[in-house]
Design a protein around this motif. Sequence first.
Motif, PDB file in Angstrom:
ATOM      1  N   SER A  46       0.474 -15.280  -5.223  1.00  0.00           N
ATOM      2  CA  SER A  46       1.860 -14.875  -5.379  1.00  0.00           C
ATOM      3  C   SER A  46       2.451 -14.880  -3.992  1.00  0.00           C
ATOM      4  O   SER A  46       1.809 -14.458  -3.024  1.00  0.00           O
ATOM      5  CB  SER A  46       1.946 -13.460  -5.977  1.00  0.00           C
ATOM      6  OG  SER A  46       1.273 -13.375  -7.209  1.00  0.00           O
ATOM      7  N   VAL A  54       5.772 -13.726  -1.654  1.00  0.00           N
ATOM      8  CA  VAL A  54       7.015 -12.974  -1.511  1.00  0.00           C
ATOM      9  C   VAL A  54       8.006 -13.829  -0.735  1.00  0.00           C
ATOM     10  O   VAL A  54       7.713 -14.276   0.378  1.00  0.00           O
ATOM     11  CB  VAL A  54       6.781 -11.644  -0.775  1.00  0.00           C
ATOM     12  CG1 VAL A  54       8.104 -10.920  -0.535  1.00  0.00           C
ATOM     13  CG2 VAL A  54       5.816 -10.760  -1.562  1.00  0.00           C
ATOM     14  N   ARG A  63      -1.934  -8.850 -11.017  1.00  0.00           N
ATOM     15  CA  ARG A  63      -2.133 -10.229 -11.481  1.00  0.00           C
ATOM     16  C   ARG A  63      -3.265 -10.890 -10.693  1.00  0.00           C
ATOM     17  O   ARG A  63      -4.046 -11.676 -11.253  1.00  0.00           O
ATOM     18  CB  ARG A  63      -0.827 -11.024 -11.337  1.00  0.00           C
ATOM     19  CG  ARG A  63       0.262 -10.575 -12.313  1.00  0.00           C
ATOM     20  CD  ARG A  63       1.446 -11.515 -12.331  1.00  0.00           C
ATOM     21  NE  ARG A  63       2.272 -11.430 -11.135  1.00  0.00           N
ATOM     22  CZ  ARG A  63       3.257 -10.553 -10.955  1.00  0.00           C
ATOM     23  NH1 ARG A  63       3.529  -9.657 -11.895  1.00  0.00           N
ATOM     24  NH2 ARG A  63       3.970 -10.559  -9.839  1.00  0.00           N
ATOM     25  N   ASP A 123       9.872  -6.289  -3.862  1.00  0.00           N
ATOM     26  CA  ASP A 123       9.602  -5.092  -4.655  1.00  0.00           C
ATOM     27  C   ASP A 123       8.586  -5.336  -5.775  1.00  0.00           C
ATOM     28  O   ASP A 123       8.343  -4.455  -6.609  1.00  0.00           O
ATOM     29  CB  ASP A 123      10.903  -4.539  -5.241  1.00  0.00           C
ATOM     30  CG  ASP A 123      11.658  -5.558  -6.076  1.00  0.00           C
ATOM     31  OD1 ASP A 123      11.252  -6.740  -6.085  1.00  0.00           O
ATOM     32  OD2 ASP A 123      12.669  -5.176  -6.701  1.00  0.00           O
ATOM     33  N   ASP A 124       7.942  -6.510  -5.795  1.00  0.00           N
ATOM     34  CA  ASP A 124       7.011  -6.844  -6.871  1.00  0.00           C
ATOM     35  C   ASP A 124       5.576  -6.980  -6.377  1.00  0.00           C
ATOM     36  O   ASP A 124       4.718  -7.522  -7.068  1.00  0.00           O
ATOM     37  CB  ASP A 124       7.452  -8.150  -7.552  1.00  0.00           C
ATOM     38  CG  ASP A 124       6.782  -8.372  -8.904  1.00  0.00           C
ATOM     39  OD1 ASP A 124       6.428  -7.373  -9.561  1.00  0.00           O
ATOM     40  OD2 ASP A 124       6.599  -9.541  -9.290  1.00  0.00           O
ATOM     41  N   GLU A 166       3.191  -4.660  -5.855  1.00  0.00           N
ATOM     42  CA  GLU A 166       2.203  -3.888  -6.625  1.00  0.00           C
ATOM     43  C   GLU A 166       1.811  -4.614  -7.900  1.00  0.00           C
ATOM     44  O   GLU A 166       0.616  -4.709  -8.243  1.00  0.00           O
ATOM     45  CB  GLU A 166       2.764  -2.505  -6.943  1.00  0.00           C
ATOM     46  CG  GLU A 166       1.772  -1.579  -7.631  1.00  0.00           C
ATOM     47  CD  GLU A 166       0.588  -1.193  -6.758  1.00  0.00           C
ATOM     48  OE1 GLU A 166      -0.519  -1.023  -7.322  1.00  0.00           O
ATOM     49  OE2 GLU A 166       0.753  -1.068  -5.529  1.00  0.00           O
ATOM     50  N   ALA A 167       2.775  -5.148  -8.620  1.00  0.00           N
ATOM     51  CA  ALA A 167       2.474  -5.903  -9.841  1.00  0.00           C
ATOM     52  C   ALA A 167       1.692  -7.174  -9.512  1.00  0.00           C
ATOM     53  O   ALA A 167       0.814  -7.594 -10.279  1.00  0.00           O
ATOM     54  CB  ALA A 167       3.765  -6.250 -10.577  1.00  0.00           C
ATOM     55  N   ALA A 168       1.983  -7.783  -8.369  1.00  0.00           N
ATOM     56  CA  ALA A 168       1.253  -8.989  -7.956  1.00  0.00           C
ATOM     57  C   ALA A 168      -0.219  -8.673  -7.684  1.00  0.00           C
ATOM     58  O   ALA A 168      -1.099  -9.501  -7.957  1.00  0.00           O
ATOM     59  CB  ALA A 168       1.904  -9.600  -6.720  1.00  0.00           C
ATOM     60  N   ILE A 175       7.870 -14.273  -5.794  1.00  0.00           N
ATOM     61  CA  ILE A 175       8.288 -12.942  -6.227  1.00  0.00           C
ATOM     62  C   ILE A 175       9.178 -12.299  -5.177  1.00  0.00           C
ATOM     63  O   ILE A 175       9.304 -12.805  -4.048  1.00  0.00           O
ATOM     64  CB  ILE A 175       7.071 -12.033  -6.499  1.00  0.00           C
ATOM     65  CG1 ILE A 175       6.258 -11.815  -5.205  1.00  0.00           C
ATOM     66  CG2 ILE A 175       6.195 -12.632  -7.591  1.00  0.00           C
ATOM     67  CD1 ILE A 175       5.131 -10.810  -5.342  1.00  0.00           C
TER      68      ILE A 175
END
Length: 360
Positions: free
Chosen positions: A356, A358, A347, A339-340, A342-344, A336
């Motif tokens: 996940s 980065v 999940r 910037d992703d 929070e969504a990770a 990811i």
Amino acid sequence: MAQVVRGVVARSKGAPVSLENVTIPDPGPGEAVVDIASCGVCHTDLHYREGGINDEFPFLLGHEAAGVVESVGDGVTEVAPGDFVILNWRAVCGRCRACRRGRPWYCFDTHNASQKMTLDDGTELTPALGIGAFADKTLVAAGQCTKVEATDPEAIGLLGCGVMAGLGAALNTGNVGRGDSVAVIGCGGVGIAAVAGARLAGAAKIIAIDLDEKKVRWAQQQGATHLIEAADTDVVEAVRALTDGFGADVVIDAVGTPATWKQAFYARDLAGTVVLVGVPTPDMTLEVPLIDVFARGGALKSSWYGDCLPSRDFPMLVDLYQQGRLDLDAFVSETIGIDDVEAAFERMRRGEVLRSVVAL
């Protein structure tokens, strides 16, 4: 000269993380600036965001990382600019009573960088586990950098925390030997790494246990020989049934609750070993009849970071990865952007991923 980079910051308890400008000072004596290549999204980062570690907000999150040393401060001899490194959160001091006794993996005086990274307004940041690697670059103690042969950073960066904790729980703390039977309770990233560690050690029977059928299947890919779905099963009786009625030689609790620890305690053979590597919360308590502790013998151990010594273990494990004997790629569920995160986290909460990662 100080430089400004992007970093993922948790400003307050439970609030969504934000991408902020972070000022990185030049490294001082004993420090290094590392250009981050990748950083895994670990439950510990979520614990920081939720205030479960301490309340020293704001936090610069991220700690399971690999990258390249950009610059070092005075007196640094362990690494040099251009070195490819895995970051660790236990920089061994070499002077405490554990280090002097030849047990540096228990170092009681591990340390971090002395200087602080800051936000635009000068607010000092607390880096997660002294690292703060959800950022383009970070400042750490040079001892937190372990030089390894350059390879896929997304996979080997995971040795910086969860995967090392699981591998070490089996290889170092549990001292799993050839032909042993091993049971692992909890098949998240740490538990599945413990399964992989037991396989590397030559265990004959490796029993993976989880409430989630998907997770025990993941464990099977890393070498589990038997699977127990715990939702509607008596775990202790199931482990005994798979070990001629005796229990496993080593049982690893990768969850860290009183209920799972008791399962581990009673699912082991006489004189067997229990390893606690899942992290309990401060409010948890345990009650076990003392006569059972005495009568069953063996060893009850806690595993700190897999009792690893980064300078010893990281290069060896990277070598096994490059030989194809340790499948670290299987732990990377998705790559990811910064910037992703929070969504990770969401999940991860839903159990959809092992890790996940980065990529920077």
